[in-house]
Enzyme design. Sequence first.
Site, mmCIF file in Angstrom:
data_model
loop_
_atom_site.group_PDB
_atom_site.id
_atom_site.type_symbol
_atom_site.label_atom_id
_atom_site.label_comp_id
_atom_site.label_asym_id
_atom_site.label_seq_id
_atom_site.Cartn_x
_atom_site.Cartn_y
_atom_site.Cartn_z
ATOM 1 N N ASP A 32 58.886 23.889 41.408
ATOM 2 C CA ASP A 32 57.985 22.886 40.843
ATOM 3 C C ASP A 32 56.567 23.450 40.758
ATOM 4 O OD1 ASP A 32 58.148 19.495 40.670
ATOM 5 O OD2 ASP A 32 56.166 20.414 40.801
ATOM 6 N N ASN A 89 63.847 10.746 39.987
ATOM 7 C CA ASN A 89 63.063 9.623 39.478
ATOM 8 C C ASN A 89 63.581 9.247 38.102
ATOM 9 O OD1 ASN A 89 61.306 9.600 41.741
ATOM 10 N ND2 ASN A 89 60.167 11.324 40.885
ATOM 11 N N GLN A 96 58.877 8.935 36.864
ATOM 12 C CA GLN A 96 59.402 10.030 36.039
ATOM 13 C C GLN A 96 58.362 10.421 34.988
ATOM 14 O OE1 GLN A 96 63.131 9.344 33.948
ATOM 15 N NE2 GLN A 96 63.220 11.468 33.237
ATOM 16 N N SER A 97 57.949 11.695 35.022
ATOM 17 C CA SER A 97 56.907 12.147 34.094
ATOM 18 C C SER A 97 57.421 13.130 33.060
ATOM 19 C CB SER A 97 55.753 12.781 34.882
ATOM 20 O OG SER A 97 56.218 13.887 35.624
ATOM 21 N N HIS A 102 66.010 15.729 36.124
ATOM 22 C CA HIS A 102 65.758 16.757 37.125
ATOM 23 C C HIS A 102 65.952 16.183 38.523
ATOM 24 C CE1 HIS A 102 62.005 14.886 35.745
ATOM 25 N NE2 HIS A 102 61.562 14.989 36.999
ATOM 26 N N HIS A 104 64.938 16.726 42.331
ATOM 27 C CA HIS A 104 63.974 17.401 43.205
ATOM 28 C C HIS A 104 64.667 17.780 44.514
ATOM 29 C CE1 HIS A 104 60.146 15.981 41.144
ATOM 30 N NE2 HIS A 104 60.982 15.052 40.702
#
Length: 116
Positions: A32, A89, A96-97, A102, A104
């Site tokens: 990340d 997320n 969630q961006s 994905h 983590h």
Amino acid sequence: MSQISCIFCRIIHGQAPGEVIYQDEEITAFRDIHPQAPVHILIVPNRHIPAVAALHPDDASLIGRMILVARELAKREGIASTGYRLVINNGPQAGQSIDHLHLHLLGGRTMRWPPG
Ligand code: DGP
């Protein structure tokens, strides 16, 4: 299928910088860019799937494999015995961006609960 505008698709295909530490025919893992723990790795499907909400029943084994890859990477990173957290997320209120599914993998420090 990949999307030219998706940063994670671009990392997967070597078109954008990323510290890729694992890749197979359906899954890629990279560090990340804004780590929230000493170990913070993203495990992603190579295929562009926007979110958990977009998964199909046929993707069940893919999701299962993402968790197994995370477990293997936790061993490699030396956090298997101390513990780690797996987070996905989904959607805006969850934070969630990036609209590419994905998982983590976070570890290397004590985690709090509940998350913020
Ligand atoms: P989320 O908030 O669950 O959508 O997490 C997205 C994560 O993606 C966040 O922890 C930061 C990370 N990230 C965003 N852009 C990049 C990038 O260009 N490269 C890498 N390696 N990580 C990124």
